[in-house]
Design a protein around this motif. Structure first.
Motif, PDB file in Angstrom:
ATOM      1  N   ASP A 264       0.722  -1.230  -0.077  1.00 15.49           N
ATOM      2  CA  ASP A 264       0.034  -0.100   0.143  1.00 15.49           C
ATOM      3  C   ASP A 264       0.797   1.131  -0.158  1.00 15.49           C
ATOM      4  O   ASP A 264       1.932   1.460   0.639  1.00 15.49           O
ATOM      5  CB  ASP A 264      -0.945   0.018   1.305  1.00 15.49           C
ATOM      6  N   LEU A 266       0.094   5.269   0.695  1.00 13.99           N
ATOM      7  CA  LEU A 266      -0.894   6.241   1.118  1.00 13.99           C
ATOM      8  C   LEU A 266      -0.415   7.715   1.061  1.00 13.99           C
ATOM      9  O   LEU A 266       0.947   7.916   1.490  1.00 13.99           O
ATOM     10  CB  LEU A 266      -1.451   5.958   2.504  1.00 13.99           C
ATOM     11  N   GLY A 268      -1.318  11.550   2.114  1.00 14.62           N
ATOM     12  CA  GLY A 268      -2.054  12.006   3.050  1.00 14.62           C
ATOM     13  C   GLY A 268      -1.822  13.708   2.890  1.00 14.62           C
ATOM     14  O   GLY A 268      -0.640  14.235   3.064  1.00 14.62           O
ATOM     15  N   ALA A 283      -3.420   7.116  12.607  1.00 16.41           N
ATOM     16  CA  ALA A 283      -3.145   5.664  11.746  1.00 16.41           C
ATOM     17  C   ALA A 283      -2.281   4.871  12.508  1.00 16.41           C
ATOM     18  O   ALA A 283      -2.358   3.773  12.454  1.00 16.41           O
ATOM     19  CB  ALA A 283      -2.922   6.343  10.438  1.00 16.41           C
ATOM     20  N   THR A 482       6.151  -0.737   7.937  1.00 12.00           N
ATOM     21  CA  THR A 482       5.459   0.554   7.812  1.00 12.00           C
ATOM     22  C   THR A 482       6.539   1.709   7.844  1.00 12.00           C
ATOM     23  O   THR A 482       6.824   1.828   8.630  1.00 12.00           O
ATOM     24  CB  THR A 482       4.169   0.735   8.491  1.00 12.00           C
ATOM     25  N   ARG A 514       3.948  -1.188   3.628  1.00 10.26           N
ATOM     26  CA  ARG A 514       3.159  -0.019   3.519  1.00 10.26           C
ATOM     27  C   ARG A 514       4.167   1.360   3.455  1.00 10.26           C
ATOM     28  O   ARG A 514       4.966   1.256   4.241  1.00 10.26           O
ATOM     29  CB  ARG A 514       2.161  -0.025   4.846  1.00 10.26           C
ATOM     30  N   GLY A 516       3.841   5.619   3.624  1.00  8.25           N
ATOM     31  CA  GLY A 516       2.867   6.776   3.762  1.00  8.25           C
ATOM     32  C   GLY A 516       3.524   7.971   3.250  1.00  8.25           C
ATOM     33  O   GLY A 516       4.738   8.053   3.566  1.00  8.25           O
ATOM     34  N   THR A 518       3.107  12.297   3.388  1.00  4.74           N
ATOM     35  CA  THR A 518       2.319  13.288   4.024  1.00  4.74           C
ATOM     36  C   THR A 518       2.952  14.616   3.504  1.00  4.74           C
ATOM     37  O   THR A 518       4.019  15.135   3.293  1.00  4.74           O
ATOM     38  CB  THR A 518       2.293  13.512   5.369  1.00  4.74           C
TER      39      THR A 518
END
Length: 549
Positions: A264, A266, A268, A283, A482, A514, A516, A518
């Motif tokens: 994944d 992501l 944000g 999260a 992650t 994962r 992320g 931002t």
């Protein structure tokens, strides 16, 4: 025999372009650096398969592989056996540095004279006894003496090996490198050094640091970097590969080799850094609730961590989410000397800590194979630890830093400076070891000022189940389930474009499952920040664009 042009990786393995290039190299020395999950050991196994099955390493000459740990040497030996069969694999000698040194000593022992002379039945242990016993640390220097003084020994080694593999080469010490130089510099042997990269990815020879740069300069080795992290799931690998297409196009994989589901990414986007911190902390809580260990979650910032992560620190603290500011720990958590001292303190400060005790005893007792001597050494240390525990207990919950310093000094004095230096190649030269010991004491002083008691302070330092917050630079060589890269904005990645691209690549390639990213439209100027700080922020569209690959 297989023609070189017809060779394919054994077991239908897929190697990335630079790995395939390294496996099939026939003329140049190579300095191959890579991060976790890039298949460095597999590269050496495939290179051995190529050299042996194509007869590039022609019988009766052999391949010498040198690792730093016994299990690593065994692992490589077994991989080569599976790749090309027992008959060809028998022409690979896979040893640790010390095992290779001992073979030289055993074969050419008569070369050693004077104070270095050894009896035929010499042993290895403590203390050193002239002619009869040498210490473990003596083996490489004695082997180096043999090669430097005996032309017969040098020729024997050089006629035996046509190719040399150096695994985990970033850990090579000055003496070990000198042993390799004495054996193979200026010969027809082709050396391949492989290890974790601790420097920025691009820049090639100019970017190599430490022993890799020494090797590249001394042997004229050609540097290669392995980009692919085969532990990352396909979605993340596609993003990494999209960056490689820009950074080093020939090293990129065809799209069909990074296809598949899983993983994944992501993105944000938030109005403010406070909103970003609130959503990210929520999260993180959910990921932990879903079963991801907190220690497998990392938040990375390219620079000025204390300022960029301040809102997140506050929010994680408010929610009771355990986290470690790795910048504040100043690398202590990964330093073997600090680990040794903290395990000593854990053992004498807590009632029961079997893990710390097992680690500590493993470091303190030599275990040279002499049961009586090992037992006596073990009991001597046990008496020392019991006395230190009694002394600390008499001082109460808050023992005072001066008393702790005295206990630590007594422990290190008994352990010995020579053994301390041997814990890491970084300690052999320069002030690194003393710096670590100073940082360790500074951390204790700072933590004991806000935590009631030594036991709680030690628990905070060793809290494995905590989210890691660190700079991208400190994340090199690490990997996590992650990873969140904070503030992917033009105002954060503002330096040289190629260098910032390399840093971002390091960050995203730390993630296995994962990732992320931002962005905040506004970041309030932190209190105490005196340099330029743009409150209005813009997304870094190039870096965010790779996420769509």
């Amino acid at each position: 025999m297989i023609q070189q042009d017809h060779w394919r990786p054994a077991d239908s393995m897929q190697l990335e372009p630079n790995a395939l290039l390294a496996a099939k190299e026939t003329l140049r020395h190579l300095a191959v650096t890579a991060g976790p999950g890039a298949g460095k050991t597999e590269l050496l196994a495939q290179r051995a398969d190529f050299l042996l099955r194509t007869q590039t390493c022609r019988s009766p000459r052999r391949i010498l592989a040198i690792s730093f740990k016994v299990d690593a040497a065994r692992n490589l030996r077994e991989r080569v056996r599976r790749r090309c069969g027992p008959a060809l694999a028998a022409r690979l000698d896979s040893h640790t540095f010390h095992a290779f040194a001992k073979r030289l000593i055993d074969r050419f022992r008569p070369v050693l004279t004077g104070g270095n002379a050894l009896d035929p039945d010499y042993t290895i242990g403590r203390p050193r006894v002239a002619g009869k016993q040498i210490e473990f640390e003596d083996m490489v220097p004695l082997a180096l003496t043999i090669l430097r003084t005996s032309e017969v020994a040098r020729n024997a080694v050089r006629q035996t090996y046509s190719h040399v593999f150096l695994d985990e080469f970033q850990d090579c010490t000055k003496e070990q490198y000198e042993l390799i130089q004495a054996a193979f510099h200026g010969t027809d042997a082709i050396l391949t050094a492989v290890g974790d990269t601790k420097q920025r990815i691009m820049g090639w020879a100019g970017a190599l640091e430490g022993i890799f740069k020494t090797f590249a300069d001394g042997f004229g080795a050609h540097p290669l970097y392995l980009y692919q992290n085969f532990r990352s799931l396909p979605r993340l690998r596609r993003m990494q590969n999209a960056m490689v297409k820009v950074m080093d196009p020939p090293a990129a994989l065809p799209d069909d080799q990074v296809s598949g589901e899983g993983g994944d990414i992501l993105v944000g986007r938030f109005a403010t850094d406070v909103e970003e911190a609130q959503n990210l902390a929520e999260a993180v809580q959910q990921w932990i609730a879903d079963g991801v260990p907190a220690s497998q979650i990392a938040v990375l910032v390219v620079r000025d961590l204390e300022f960029y992560a301040a809102p997140l620190f506050a929010e994680l603290t408010r929610r009771g989410v355990p986290f470690r500011n790795e910048q504040r720990l100043q690398d202590l958590s990964t330093e073997p000397a600090a680990g040794l001292v903290f395990d000593f303190l854990r053992v004498i400060a807590t009632e029961s800590n079997p893990d710390a005790y097992a680690r500590l005893v493993g470091m303190l007792v030599s275990a040279r194979g002499d049961e009586d001597r090992d037992y006596q050494e073990h009991m001597g240390w046990q008496r020392f630890l019991d006395a230190a525990r009694t002394e600390l207990g008499a001082l109460g919950v808050q023992p005072g830093m001066a008393n702790l310093q005295r206990l630590i000094a007594a422990f290190l004095d008994r352990f010995g400076r020579e053994r301390l230096v041997a814990l890491s190649a970084d300690y052999e030269h320069g002030p690194r070891l003393d710096e670590i010991l100073v940082q360790l004491q500074a951390w204790l002083i700072e933590t004991l000022a806000i935590v009631p008691g030594l036991a709680l302070a030690l628990e905070r330092f060793g809290e494995d189940n905590a989210v890691r917050v660190m700079t991208i630079h400190k994340s090199k060589g690490l990997e996590f389930d992650t990873v969140v890269v904070l503030a992917v904005e033009n105002q954060t990645f503002w330096a040289n474009a190629a260098e910032e691209r390399s840093s971002f690549f390091v960050a995203i390639s730390r993630a296995k499952r994962r990732l992320g990213l931002t962005v905040a439209a506004c970041r309030a100027r932190p209190e105490g920040f005196t340099r330029r700080w743009d409150e209005v922020r813009r997304p870094h569209n190039e870096f965010l664009g790779y996420a769509a690959a």
